[in-house]
Every structure is written in C-alpha cells, then in structure tokens.
Design an enzyme around this catalytic site. Sequence first.
Site, PDB file in Angstrom:
ATOM      1  N   ASP A  17      -1.389 -11.292  -1.236  1.00  0.00           N
ATOM      2  CA  ASP A  17      -1.320 -11.422  -2.695  1.00  0.00           C
ATOM      3  C   ASP A  17      -2.582 -12.094  -3.258  1.00  0.00           C
ATOM      4  O   ASP A  17      -2.498 -13.039  -4.052  1.00  0.00           O
ATOM      5  CB  ASP A  17      -0.094 -12.228  -3.116  1.00  0.00           C
ATOM      6  CG  ASP A  17       1.168 -11.819  -2.384  1.00  0.00           C
ATOM      7  OD1 ASP A  17       1.357 -10.607  -2.178  1.00  0.00           O
ATOM      8  OD2 ASP A  17       1.957 -12.703  -2.013  1.00  0.00           O
ATOM      9  N   ASN A 160      15.562  -4.046  -7.161  1.00  0.00           N
ATOM     10  CA  ASN A 160      15.101  -5.394  -6.847  1.00  0.00           C
ATOM     11  C   ASN A 160      14.285  -6.029  -7.953  1.00  0.00           C
ATOM     12  O   ASN A 160      14.410  -7.224  -8.219  1.00  0.00           O
ATOM     13  CB  ASN A 160      14.291  -5.366  -5.552  1.00  0.00           C
ATOM     14  CG  ASN A 160      15.116  -4.835  -4.400  1.00  0.00           C
ATOM     15  OD1 ASN A 160      15.100  -3.640  -4.136  1.00  0.00           O
ATOM     16  ND2 ASN A 160      15.870  -5.693  -3.730  1.00  0.00           N
ATOM     17  N   GLU A 197       6.267  -4.737  -8.760  1.00  0.00           N
ATOM     18  CA  GLU A 197       5.879  -6.149  -8.728  1.00  0.00           C
ATOM     19  C   GLU A 197       4.355  -6.254  -8.683  1.00  0.00           C
ATOM     20  O   GLU A 197       3.639  -5.258  -8.665  1.00  0.00           O
ATOM     21  CB  GLU A 197       6.494  -6.841  -7.508  1.00  0.00           C
ATOM     22  CG  GLU A 197       5.974  -6.320  -6.170  1.00  0.00           C
ATOM     23  CD  GLU A 197       6.609  -6.983  -4.963  1.00  0.00           C
ATOM     24  OE1 GLU A 197       7.671  -7.625  -5.121  1.00  0.00           O
ATOM     25  OE2 GLU A 197       6.047  -6.861  -3.858  1.00  0.00           O
ATOM     26  N   HIS A 261      -0.645  -5.518  -4.042  1.00  0.00           N
ATOM     27  CA  HIS A 261      -0.680  -6.807  -4.740  1.00  0.00           C
ATOM     28  C   HIS A 261      -2.116  -7.261  -4.989  1.00  0.00           C
ATOM     29  O   HIS A 261      -2.605  -8.234  -4.441  1.00  0.00           O
ATOM     30  CB  HIS A 261       0.080  -7.886  -3.982  1.00  0.00           C
ATOM     31  CG  HIS A 261       0.535  -8.971  -4.901  1.00  0.00           C
ATOM     32  ND1 HIS A 261       1.846  -9.322  -5.030  1.00  0.00           N
ATOM     33  CD2 HIS A 261      -0.169  -9.753  -5.762  1.00  0.00           C
ATOM     34  CE1 HIS A 261       1.945 -10.291  -5.939  1.00  0.00           C
ATOM     35  NE2 HIS A 261       0.728 -10.565  -6.396  1.00  0.00           N
ATOM     36  N   ARG A 295      -1.383  -9.902   6.645  1.00  0.00           N
ATOM     37  CA  ARG A 295      -1.852  -9.221   5.442  1.00  0.00           C
ATOM     38  C   ARG A 295      -3.144  -9.936   5.032  1.00  0.00           C
ATOM     39  O   ARG A 295      -3.108 -11.050   4.527  1.00  0.00           O
ATOM     40  CB  ARG A 295      -0.794  -9.288   4.340  1.00  0.00           C
ATOM     41  CG  ARG A 295       0.427  -8.435   4.630  1.00  0.00           C
ATOM     42  CD  ARG A 295       1.431  -8.486   3.509  1.00  0.00           C
ATOM     43  NE  ARG A 295       2.071  -9.796   3.410  1.00  0.00           N
ATOM     44  CZ  ARG A 295       2.923 -10.135   2.452  1.00  0.00           C
ATOM     45  NH1 ARG A 295       3.233  -9.284   1.502  1.00  0.00           N
ATOM     46  NH2 ARG A 295       3.469 -11.342   2.433  1.00  0.00           N
TER      47      ARG A 295
END
Length: 328
Positions: A17, A160, A197, A261, A295
Amino acid sequence: MDMSGYINNPIVEQRADPWVYRHTDEYYYFTASVPEYDRIELRRAKVLQDLDAVDPVVVWRKHETGPLSANIWAPELHYIDGKWYIYFAAAHTSETKEGLFDHRMYVLENVSANPLEGKWEEKGQVRTKWESFALDATTFEHKSKRYYVWAQKALDIVGNSNLYISEMSNPWTLCGEQAMISTPEYPWEVIGFKVNEGAAVLKRNGKIFISYSASATDHNYCMGLLTADEDANLLDPASWVKSEQPVFQTNELTGQYGPGHNSFTVSPDGKQDIIVYHARNYKEIVGDPLYDPNRHARAQILHWNSDGTPNFGIPLADDKNILSILKR
C-alpha cells in the site's frame, strides 16, 4: 554512468500500500503498511531509488487495546494548509474481538515543517454516516473544496467494500452528502472478495481520475479506473465513468503478481507522472495473503493516451532501469 537518475524495482521491499508524495522541499516522502501492521513509518529521500536505503522513522504505534490496537493499514501522508496529516485505518481488539475486518479510519496531525520530526496528534476517527468496516482513505482539493474518498462496507449491499466520496469541513471531518461512486460489479472486481478499495486521485487534462484496487489481495488483485470531468458535480455518482476492464493487473511474463493499491507522484522536474504500487514476484502464496510480507513497493512512469486518458501499461519486471527520466 551516473545512476542517480535511475531506479531499479522494487524501490522498498516488504512495504504494501505504498504512498509517495513529493513536497516543495524536493523530498519524496514515503509511507506504507509494514508487515507487522503495528506502526506507521515515514522516510524521505531526494530520489526514489534512495528510499530503501534511508532509515525509516516510526511516528506512531498502535495502542495496546481498543479501537486503534490492531492491523494498522495503508497510511497516507498529506500536506494541507501548512500542516501534515496521516490518514490510516486501524482495527479494534479486546478480549472478545480479534480485530480483523473491523477497521475504522483515523487521522494524525503534525505542525512541524518536517513530518519526520515533531509531535503527531491523534485527531480521532473520521466518522461516516454509518459504522462499518472502513479503510483506505485519501483526500484531494478541487475548486477550493476538499474531498475525501474511502472504501466502506455498506449495510444494505452484499460485498466487502464500495468507494464513497464526501466533502470535508476540515481534514478530519466530513460534511454534507456522502455518495457511493463505485461498487464491485465486474467479474475482475469480485474474485475472492467483492472489493473496491485503495483509491488514488490524479487530476490531469480536464479530468479527475481515481484509480482503485479490486478482488482478493493475491494474484487476482488488480486496478480499475473512475473518470469524471473536472466541471462535473463530483458528489453525483452519474459523473463517474468506470473502466469495464482492469487498467493494471498481473503479468506472468514480467513476473509481477497482484499489482495494486497505488499512489501517484511526479518526477523531480514535474514533467512525468509516476505510479507507485505494490506487487509480489511470485504467484503461489502459503496461507492468508494478508500475512505474506512480500508485497514490495515498485514505481514506473505513467504514460498518457492521445485522448488524455492514462495508460498504465503493464507492471514491469524487477531490476530494470526504468526511470532514466529522473535525472536531477
């Protein structure tokens, strides 16, 4: 050869992120989710390539119990009206709550010139019209109004998280209408989880673009795009057009899995847009993808189509000198 203007991916390992902001002091400021999900770090460097080499500064740690005590996710650093703000999500733990997927959104404020210094004050929760799982907030200014874009679970929609937008009366308070501008609906948005998101905003060419991420956080994670005219009513869902296909996704040929993200920044001369995102370099994950630490944060040039829309291309392979334009 002078390599100060080049960058090899990943730019920071084990940081998901990623958020990168280039300030007027010519520093790139970086923050991201850490694998332990227990703190917020900041680091800065004059070139993106140096971010991994500098020591991060821990500016805030989770509480022992209560609403800010678990799963600190997706911090973003913003400079608003002469002050620094960090937006992030945190979950609640107690003897009866484990804290996963119970997130709410919070804000920190710092009045120091350098956000790696000074005191970070907790400004509290950003409260929406209802209480439910909420995360991944970002903010932007447009035509003298400040907007907030975030992901939240609706009480009356199966899924979600959806994307919402609202005006703000100050950097930690929403005001007026709160409009849903995207919900997971295409097949590529609902693999594993029904997720929209990780919104990031880019204003260019008379348009406002919002990239976002969809599906589970494994190799199915990918990015979509919302587009609105700069003169449109941004609180009207009809103003936003969604891409029918993902604009950025796994590429097995380059060995990049689950890119998403993202944040946007610019080259030192301001002439090139850069996308910063996370991805893994392997497909198969043992256990829950949320607890796989690999990540890594990566960066590459964002190109533009002749019609003024962004061309994300493909996530490039690691260890490529991809940003030669960053010579200072």
